[in-house]
Each structure stands twice: as C-alpha cells, then as structure tokens.
Design an enzyme around this catalytic site. Structure first.
Site, short mmCIF file in Angstrom:
data_model
loop_
_atom_site.label_atom_id
_atom_site.label_comp_id
_atom_site.label_asym_id
_atom_site.label_seq_id
_atom_site.Cartn_x
_atom_site.Cartn_y
_atom_site.Cartn_z
N LYS A 249 16.35 11.01 -1.83
CA LYS A 249 15.94 9.90 -1.69
C LYS A 249 15.17 9.45 -2.85
O LYS A 249 14.60 10.18 -3.65
CB LYS A 249 15.16 9.70 -0.08
CG LYS A 249 13.68 10.34 -0.31
CD LYS A 249 13.33 10.15 0.94
CE LYS A 249 11.97 10.95 0.91
NZ LYS A 249 11.00 10.24 2.17
N ARG B 257 7.52 7.82 13.64
CA ARG B 257 8.04 7.07 12.60
C ARG B 257 9.56 6.48 13.08
O ARG B 257 9.79 5.37 13.06
CB ARG B 257 8.21 7.86 11.33
CG ARG B 257 8.75 6.47 10.26
CD ARG B 257 8.52 7.17 8.70
NE ARG B 257 9.44 8.38 8.58
CZ ARG B 257 9.41 9.30 7.50
NH1 ARG B 257 8.39 9.01 6.58
NH2 ARG B 257 10.38 10.19 7.27
N TYR C 173 -11.84 0.18 -21.49
CA TYR C 173 -12.34 -0.91 -20.88
C TYR C 173 -13.39 -0.53 -19.93
O TYR C 173 -13.13 0.51 -19.21
CB TYR C 173 -10.86 -1.55 -20.28
CG TYR C 173 -10.01 -1.86 -20.93
CD1 TYR C 173 -10.12 -2.92 -21.95
CD2 TYR C 173 -8.75 -1.31 -21.06
CE1 TYR C 173 -9.24 -3.45 -23.10
CE2 TYR C 173 -7.73 -1.60 -21.90
CZ TYR C 173 -7.91 -2.92 -22.86
OH TYR C 173 -7.03 -3.12 -23.84
N MET D 267 -3.94 0.88 -20.28
CA MET D 267 -2.31 0.63 -19.82
C MET D 267 -1.38 1.43 -20.67
O MET D 267 -0.51 2.10 -20.21
CB MET D 267 -2.03 -0.80 -19.93
CG MET D 267 -0.72 -1.11 -19.46
SD MET D 267 -0.43 -2.99 -19.51
CE MET D 267 1.24 -2.99 -18.87
C1 LIG Z 1 12.73 12.66 6.92
C2 LIG Z 1 12.38 13.57 5.79
N1 LIG Z 1 13.05 14.77 5.56
C3 LIG Z 1 12.96 15.69 4.61
C4 LIG Z 1 11.79 15.32 3.53
C5 LIG Z 1 11.54 16.28 2.48
O1 LIG Z 1 10.21 16.54 2.32
P1 LIG Z 1 9.70 17.37 1.15
O2 LIG Z 1 9.82 16.54 -0.28
O3 LIG Z 1 8.35 17.61 1.50
O4 LIG Z 1 10.39 18.75 1.10
C6 LIG Z 1 11.39 14.00 3.71
C7 LIG Z 1 10.35 13.69 2.57
O5 LIG Z 1 9.63 12.92 2.85
C8 LIG Z 1 11.65 13.09 4.86
O6 LIG Z 1 10.95 11.82 4.67
#
Ligand SMILES: Cc1ncc(COP(=O)(O)O)c(C=O)c1O
Length: 357
Positions: free
Chosen positions: A30, A122, A256, A303
């Site tokens: 993801k 969630r 800054y 920056m």
């Molecule tokens: C639903 C779900 N599964 C698995 C993972 C993988 O987690 P990690 O990156 O800690 O292995 C995540 C990451 O946020 C997640 O949201």
C-alpha cells in the site's frame, strides 16, 4: 550535485528473501509500496516468489494486476466499484455486517475475506456471531451468482507495543475465534492477521494461518528495536551534499527563527542541500548525519537546506548521508522521530533525484 533517494535493487531483494525465509507472505504494498515505488517493489517481490499482495487502494490493486496476471490481490479497504473488482479479479474485505446486507447482491462473483474488528476498531465484523451470521445467511442464498467467501482476517493494532498487554489480548481473542470457527467446520482458503511485528514476535506464521501480511520488514526497517539489525537490512540511501562550510562565532544565531545558537567561536557549519522540503522529518534534525563515515550533529533544518556542525575534515561536495544501512530509518523511529513508514512516506520524490541501482 543534487540530493538523492536511491534503492539498491539487489539489497532490496536479499532483504525480502531473508524476511520471508520459508514462510508464505502476503506482501503489503500500500501507499506506493511504502513509497519504495509500487511497480519496483512488486517486480522484486515477484522475482523472489511472492505472489500474494495486499493494498488499501483499488488503483494500486489494478496496477498490480497489470504486472502480475496470476497473483492473489487482496484489497484491505472496502470499495464500491464492484465491476472493477470482478474485471481485475481483486479479492476484497467484508468490513461490516451492514456492508454485507446493503451490498450482497452487488458482490456476486467477488472473492471476499471476512474481517474481524478486534481491538483496532477500524473495520470488520464485531463478533464471532456476526461472522457466523454472514456465513449462514450466505449459505442460504440460492442465487447462482453470489459472493465467494475465501478468507478470514484481522489486523493486530498492538503488535508493535511491548509495554501494554493489548497485543496478547487481541492475539488471544483472534486465535480463539479462529479455533472455534475451524472446530465448528467452517473453512477458509486464506487466514491472515500478522503484520511485521507480530510475524517476528511469533517467529513465523501463527497456527492455522496461511499467510503473514508483512509490510515494513520487507522494506528494510525493523518494527521493533530488539530485532537484530542483521535480520532486516535497509536498501535505501537518502543523501545530500555539502554546498559550503561556513564559520560562525559564539552568540551567532543560525537558521530561521533562531534555530541554532553557536556557543563557540569558529564553529564550522556545513550547509547541506537537503531539507524538510525533500521530506526529512523535523524531529530527525535533532540527531546526526553521516559524512565520510563519521556522525555529525544536525543543527538546523530548513526547507531546502540543513546546517550540520562539522570539523576540519569536512569540505564542500562531501556527501551527507541522512539514511543508509549504517544510519537507518528504524534507528530514528526508536529514538522517537516518527514511525518508519512516516519518514519513508514523507520523502519528496519530486525534489530528490530518484534512482534504482
Ligand atoms: C491491515 C494491515 N495489514 C498489514 C500491515 C503491514 O504492517 P507492517 O508494515 O507493520 O508490517 C498494515 C500496515 O499498516 C495494515 O494496515
């Protein structure tokens, strides 16, 4: 001379191989594969034999399908583009009882993983009774085309936490739920729950589980600090360059908003061509950078620049390493800078030169 973000392909693959060992892994890709690049990461994972992927974005799921015609692709967020899921053979979570009743007719021919809410709250079915209700209701549905329940899953929200009992609580609740369902004859092609932290805490995949759903470890950062650095290695390097070295005197303010006050005359400050605009987290500037294999304190973050206090051995054009396997992202996570994924996601791929070597 421009700051760069680069990944060593071979090291990336070696690390992933070392993480998976002989286990079945669903690679979490993801958010652009934790910002390593979705296409890059999927290509490397396919190369080492991972053929199961998960993401939260339909767009990413479709991009994975285009690269991997035979892969199992699991969408962890529910979406309503049911035709797309069918067209691209993307499996999806069932996020609640109401989602089931409202959309069951539209979900036909889609492979569904029943999600258990557990402590994270969630998403997911709230109880084992809700899970059974969906399965029973689904069984009694005589339509020729209906959804296909293939998986059971949850997400551990506390596997990265060691000071509280919540991981043990969510783990026990989940394992009891899985055992009960299996004892009562329910069957699932896939059962998965574990993120990287849980995968390492359990030293592999939990009983009855088909996969661990691993993200950050595959990208070279440890989910918690007691894992040996040799077991998870970082293939990413983020570096800038010394533009010039300047001297300031006691009482001079630099950066800054009076960011740094020199306390000695002839303090040497390297002006470096990387800053928060490139994605370096503000809290990271409370620590060091690596120049010619030596660590020097960062004194101010701007920056497009930072000041690093250096000695006579540092000169213009020297490389300034913010992150590599010797000064790792996870080190600063454990020092409180922010989660591994927070720093990785913040990197600005439009301002940094991006290279895969
Ligand atoms: C639903 C779900 N599964 C698995 C993972 C993988 O987690 P990690 O990156 O800690 O292995 C995540 C990451 O946020 C997640 O949201």
């Amino acid at each position: 001379m421009t700051a760069t973000w680069s990944v060593n392909r071979q090291l990336f693959k070696e690390n992933a191989k070392n993480v998976i060992q002989d286990n079945q892994i669903m690679a979490v890709v993801k958010n652009n594969a934790y910002h390593y690049g979705l296409e890059f990461a999927v290509e490397q994972f396919l190369d080492i034999g991972i053929n199961t992927f998960s993401t939260t974005s339909l767009n990413e799921a479709i991009r994975i399908r285009k690269m991997a015609p035979n892969a199992t692709i699991f969408l962890m967020n529910a979406v309503y583009e049911f035709d797309m899921l069918r067209e691209y053979h993307i499996q999806m979570t069932l996020p609640s009882l109401s989602f089931y009743y409202e959309n069951m007719n539209e979900l036909y021919d889609i492979q569904i993983h029943l999600e258990y809410e557990n402590l994270l709250h969630r998403s997911g079915l709230k109880t084992i009774d809700e899970i059974k209700e969906v399965i029973q209701h689904h069984k009694q549905n005589n339509k020729e085309h209906k959804m296909n329940i293939v998986g059971l899953w949850t997400h551990f929200g506390y596997a990265d936490e060691f000071d509280v009992p919540d991981y043990q609580i969510e783990r026990t609740a989940w394992l009891e739920l899985v055992d009960t369902l299996l004892d009562e004859g329910y069957q699932f092609k896939m059962i998965h729950a574990q993120n990287s932290a849980s995968y390492y805490r359990e030293q592999g995949v939990l009983p009855h589980h088909t996969h661990a759903r691993v993200g950050i470890a595959l990208y070279g950062s440890r989910p918690y600090s007691t894992i040996n650095e040799m077991n998870i290695k970082q293939s990413l390097t983020v570096k800038g360059n010394v533009i010039q070295v300047r001297e300031v005197n006691a009482g001079d303010f630099c950066g800054y908003s009076f960011a740094f006050e020199a306390t000695k005359n002839n303090t040497k400050l390297a002006v470096v061509d990387v800053g928060y605009g490139d994605g370096i987290l503000k809290a990271r500037a409370q620590h060091e950078a690596l120049i010619n294999n030596k660590r020097y304190p960062i004194r101010a973050l701007m920056m497009s620049h930072m000041f690093v206090e250096v000695d006579d051995s540092v000169h213009a054009q020297d490389e300034v390493i913010l992150y590599n396997n010797d000064i790792r992202v996870d080190e600063f996570t454990f020092k409180g800078v922010g989660a591994n994924s927070e720093q990785l996601s913040a990197m600005n791929h439009d301002s940094l030169i991006k290279e895969y070597r």
